[in-house]
Design a protein around this motif. Structure first.
Motif, mmCIF file in Angstrom:
data_model
loop_
_atom_site.group_PDB
_atom_site.id
_atom_site.type_symbol
_atom_site.label_atom_id
_atom_site.label_comp_id
_atom_site.label_asym_id
_atom_site.label_seq_id
_atom_site.Cartn_x
_atom_site.Cartn_y
_atom_site.Cartn_z
ATOM 1 N N ILE A 1 -6.956 -2.358 11.366
ATOM 2 C CA ILE A 1 -7.798 -1.396 12.082
ATOM 3 C C ILE A 1 -7.305 -0.004 11.714
ATOM 4 O O ILE A 1 -6.102 0.255 11.738
ATOM 5 C CB ILE A 1 -7.705 -1.605 13.605
ATOM 6 C CG1 ILE A 1 -8.177 -3.003 13.998
ATOM 7 C CG2 ILE A 1 -8.507 -0.545 14.350
ATOM 8 C CD1 ILE A 1 -7.897 -3.354 15.449
ATOM 9 N N ALA A 2 -8.229 0.890 11.378
ATOM 10 C CA ALA A 2 -7.856 2.261 11.020
ATOM 11 C C ALA A 2 -8.792 3.223 11.723
ATOM 12 O O ALA A 2 -10.009 3.015 11.738
ATOM 13 C CB ALA A 2 -7.939 2.463 9.506
ATOM 14 N N VAL B 1 -3.182 3.558 11.412
ATOM 15 C CA VAL B 1 -3.434 2.256 10.804
ATOM 16 C C VAL B 1 -2.596 1.220 11.541
ATOM 17 O O VAL B 1 -1.378 1.344 11.626
ATOM 18 C CB VAL B 1 -3.074 2.250 9.301
ATOM 19 C CG1 VAL B 1 -3.407 0.889 8.687
ATOM 20 C CG2 VAL B 1 -3.812 3.365 8.563
ATOM 21 N N MET B 2 -3.264 0.198 12.074
ATOM 22 C CA MET B 2 -2.595 -0.901 12.773
ATOM 23 C C MET B 2 -2.860 -2.196 12.024
ATOM 24 O O MET B 2 -4.007 -2.501 11.685
ATOM 25 C CB MET B 2 -3.129 -1.046 14.202
ATOM 26 C CG MET B 2 -2.847 0.104 15.121
ATOM 27 S SD MET B 2 -3.731 -0.092 16.702
ATOM 28 C CE MET B 2 -3.219 -1.729 17.193
ATOM 29 N N THR B 3 -1.807 -2.972 11.791
ATOM 30 C CA THR B 3 -1.967 -4.282 11.171
ATOM 31 C C THR B 3 -0.797 -5.154 11.607
ATOM 32 O O THR B 3 0.027 -4.750 12.432
ATOM 33 C CB THR B 3 -2.057 -4.138 9.630
ATOM 34 O OG1 THR B 3 -2.455 -5.379 9.071
ATOM 35 C CG2 THR B 3 -0.740 -3.698 9.038
ATOM 36 N N LYS C 1 -9.629 3.234 1.013
ATOM 37 C CA LYS C 1 -8.655 3.121 -0.072
ATOM 38 C C LYS C 1 -7.227 3.157 0.452
ATOM 39 O O LYS C 1 -6.362 2.399 -0.003
ATOM 40 C CB LYS C 1 -8.872 4.258 -1.073
ATOM 41 C CG LYS C 1 -7.872 4.260 -2.217
ATOM 42 C CD LYS C 1 -8.100 5.424 -3.167
ATOM 43 C CE LYS C 1 -7.065 5.454 -4.282
ATOM 44 N NZ LYS C 1 -7.256 6.614 -5.187
ATOM 45 N N VAL C 2 -6.960 4.034 1.412
ATOM 46 C CA VAL C 2 -5.594 4.218 1.901
ATOM 47 C C VAL C 2 -5.192 3.153 2.916
ATOM 48 O O VAL C 2 -4.074 2.639 2.889
ATOM 49 C CB VAL C 2 -5.443 5.624 2.512
ATOM 50 C CG1 VAL C 2 -4.114 5.763 3.240
ATOM 51 C CG2 VAL C 2 -5.571 6.689 1.435
ATOM 52 N N ALA C 3 -6.095 2.802 3.828
ATOM 53 C CA ALA C 3 -5.721 1.996 4.984
ATOM 54 C C ALA C 3 -5.823 0.494 4.759
ATOM 55 O O ALA C 3 -5.156 -0.274 5.464
ATOM 56 C CB ALA C 3 -6.585 2.386 6.182
ATOM 57 N N PHE C 4 -6.637 0.061 3.821
ATOM 58 C CA PHE C 4 -6.923 -1.362 3.700
ATOM 59 C C PHE C 4 -6.425 -1.923 2.376
ATOM 60 O O PHE C 4 -6.396 -1.212 1.377
ATOM 61 C CB PHE C 4 -8.431 -1.601 3.847
ATOM 62 C CG PHE C 4 -8.959 -1.262 5.206
ATOM 63 C CD1 PHE C 4 -9.006 -2.213 6.206
ATOM 64 C CD2 PHE C 4 -9.383 0.035 5.489
ATOM 65 C CE1 PHE C 4 -9.476 -1.896 7.464
ATOM 66 C CE2 PHE C 4 -9.856 0.361 6.748
ATOM 67 C CZ PHE C 4 -9.901 -0.608 7.749
ATOM 68 N N ASN D 1 0.845 -1.183 0.000
ATOM 69 C CA ASN D 1 0.000 0.000 0.000
ATOM 70 C C ASN D 1 0.889 1.245 0.000
ATOM 71 O O ASN D 1 1.308 1.737 1.036
ATOM 72 C CB ASN D 1 -0.913 -0.009 1.228
ATOM 73 C CG ASN D 1 -2.012 1.027 1.116
ATOM 74 O OD1 ASN D 1 -1.863 2.040 0.441
ATOM 75 N ND2 ASN D 1 -3.118 0.778 1.776
ATOM 76 N N ASN D 2 1.170 1.755 -1.192
ATOM 77 C CA ASN D 2 2.074 2.896 -1.320
ATOM 78 C C ASN D 2 1.502 4.160 -0.714
ATOM 79 O O ASN D 2 2.249 5.069 -0.338
ATOM 80 C CB ASN D 2 2.413 3.119 -2.794
ATOM 81 C CG ASN D 2 3.258 1.996 -3.363
ATOM 82 O OD1 ASN D 2 4.055 1.400 -2.647
ATOM 83 N ND2 ASN D 2 3.074 1.696 -4.633
ATOM 84 N N GLU D 3 0.170 4.253 -0.624
ATOM 85 C CA GLU D 3 -0.449 5.451 -0.051
ATOM 86 C C GLU D 3 -0.063 5.609 1.411
ATOM 87 O O GLU D 3 0.235 6.711 1.865
ATOM 88 C CB GLU D 3 -1.968 5.389 -0.207
ATOM 89 C CG GLU D 3 -2.464 5.596 -1.618
ATOM 90 C CD GLU D 3 -2.115 6.982 -2.126
ATOM 91 O OE1 GLU D 3 -2.463 7.961 -1.451
ATOM 92 O OE2 GLU D 3 -1.479 7.081 -3.186
ATOM 93 N N ILE D 4 -0.076 4.529 2.163
ATOM 94 C CA ILE D 4 0.342 4.596 3.567
ATOM 95 C C ILE D 4 1.787 5.053 3.650
ATOM 96 O O ILE D 4 2.146 5.905 4.476
ATOM 97 C CB ILE D 4 0.157 3.233 4.263
ATOM 98 C CG1 ILE D 4 -1.325 2.893 4.396
ATOM 99 C CG2 ILE D 4 0.820 3.242 5.643
ATOM 100 C CD1 ILE D 4 -1.586 1.580 5.088
ATOM 101 N N GLU D 5 2.614 4.502 2.800
ATOM 102 C CA GLU D 5 4.038 4.850 2.812
ATOM 103 C C GLU D 5 4.246 6.334 2.548
ATOM 104 O O GLU D 5 5.060 7.000 3.186
ATOM 105 C CB GLU D 5 4.771 4.021 1.750
ATOM 106 C CG GLU D 5 6.275 3.997 1.904
ATOM 107 C CD GLU D 5 6.719 3.162 3.087
ATOM 108 O OE1 GLU D 5 7.713 3.552 3.728
ATOM 109 O OE2 GLU D 5 6.079 2.140 3.375
ATOM 110 N N LYS D 6 3.484 6.870 1.593
ATOM 111 C CA LYS D 6 3.662 8.272 1.212
ATOM 112 C C LYS D 6 3.103 9.233 2.258
ATOM 113 O O LYS D 6 3.668 10.301 2.489
ATOM 114 C CB LYS D 6 2.975 8.531 -0.131
ATOM 115 C CG LYS D 6 3.677 7.900 -1.330
ATOM 116 C CD LYS D 6 3.076 8.373 -2.628
ATOM 117 C CE LYS D 6 1.631 7.944 -2.776
ATOM 118 N NZ LYS D 6 1.058 8.325 -4.092
#
Length: 242
Positions: free
Chosen positions: A162-163, A196-198, A124-127, A29-34
Motif C-alpha cells: 500500500i502506498a 509505503v507499507m508492506t 515505479k518507486v513503491a511497488f 527496491n533501491n529507490e525506496i532505500e534511497k
C-alpha cells in the motif's frame, strides 16, 4: 519472533511463502532505500530495545516514509483534479467498518497527463517490478478533526503493498502489533510525502491516523488541517496464486 509473526499472518490467511517473498521485494527496491528517511519513523518507548529485536528491524524496513515526494506544483495539480468531485460530497462520520470518522472519499482510474506522470512515479518507486495494481486509486479526504482508527486493511481488498501520497497537511500514523499492541511505532507523514507499507507492517500491525493531542510527534503537536491522501494498492492475490 517467527512464531509470533507467522501466527498473525496465518490468521490473515496469508501463506508463509508469500511473507518470505515480501522482504525480498522491498529490499530489492533501491529507490525506496534511497528516498526514504528513517528519522520519520520512531519506535515507541513501550517497545523495549531488547524485545523482539528481529521484528523491530523488519518492520522498520517494511514501513517507509519518503519526504517531499511531490513538489508544491504537483500537489496543487493533483488536488485540482480531485477537488471538483470531492466538493460535491459531505464529510461522513459513519464508515462501513467503523474505521474512519470525518471523511469523504472517491476513486480515480484516469488522470490528466501531468498527474499520470506522478502516479507512474509512485508505481515505479513503491511497488515491485511487474506488480499488478488495483485499477482505481483511492482518494481519501479527512476533515481537520477527522481520524482513522486502528485497523488492518482486509486482504480481500488489497494485496502486499500500500502506498499513499499525503497532501495538504501532515499527520502521525501509529502502527501497533495486532497481538501485542505495546510493540508500536509512529510515522510522521509530512505534507507531500509518500508512505509505503508492506510485509509485517501491512499484515501484522494495525495502522491508525491519530487525532488531536494523540497526534504529537516526539512530544510536539503536529498542526493538523484537512488532509487528502491518494492511495495506491496492489491487487489481492487469488486463492492458490503464488
Amino acid at each position: 519472533m517467527r512464531i509470533l509473526t507467522f501466527s498473525v499472518l496465518k490468521n490473515c490467511k496469508i501463506k508463509t511463502s508469500l511473507f518470505k517473498n515480501l522482504s525480498v521485494q522491498v529490499q530489492a527496491n533501491n529507490e525506496i532505500e534511497k528516498l526514504s528517511d528513517p528519522n520519520l519513523v520512531d519506535i515507541l518507548p513501550s517497545w523495549k530495545e531488547d524485545e523482539e529485536v528481529e521484528l523491530r528491524s523488519t518492520v522498520l524496513q517494511h514501513m517507509r516514509v519518503l519526504p517531499n515526494f511531490v513538489t508544491e506544483e504537483e500537489e496543487a495539480a493533483l488536488l485540482a483534479e480531485v477537488e471538483p468531485q470531492l466538493k460535491r460530497m459531505r464529510y461522513e462520520f459513519d464508515h462501513w467498518d467503523n474505521a474512519i470518522e470525518g471523511f469523504r472519499e472517491t476513486e480515480r482510474s484516469t488522470w490528466n497527463a501531468a498527474n499520470s506522470g506522478v502516479m507512474a512515479r509512485v508505481r515505479k518507486v513503491a511497488f515491485p517490478p511487474h506488480a499488478q495494481l488495483l485499477p482505481h486509486a483511492h482518494v481519501l479526504d479527512l476533515a481537520p478533526a477527522g481520524h482513522i482508527r486502528p485497523h488492518v486493511d482486509a486482504v480481500r481488498f488489497c494485496g502486499d503493498t500500500i502506498a499513499g501520497l499525503c497532501l495538504l497537511s501532515s499527520a502521525v500514523m501509529r502502527l501497533a502489533h495486532e497481538q501485542r499492541p505495546h510493540l508500536a511505532l509512529d510515522a510522521l507523514l509530512q505534507r507531500r510525502c509518500l508512505y509505503v507499507m508492506t510485509g509485517v507492517a501491512r499484515y501484522a500491525f494495525s495502522h491508525a491516523v491519530l487525532r488531536g493531542a494523540e497526534g504529537a510527534w516526539r512530544g510536539a503537536p503536529v498542526r493538523r488541517g484537512r488532509r487528502v491522501a491518494v492511495i495506491c494498492r496492489e491487487r489481492p492475490r487469488a486463492a492458490g496464486e503464488p
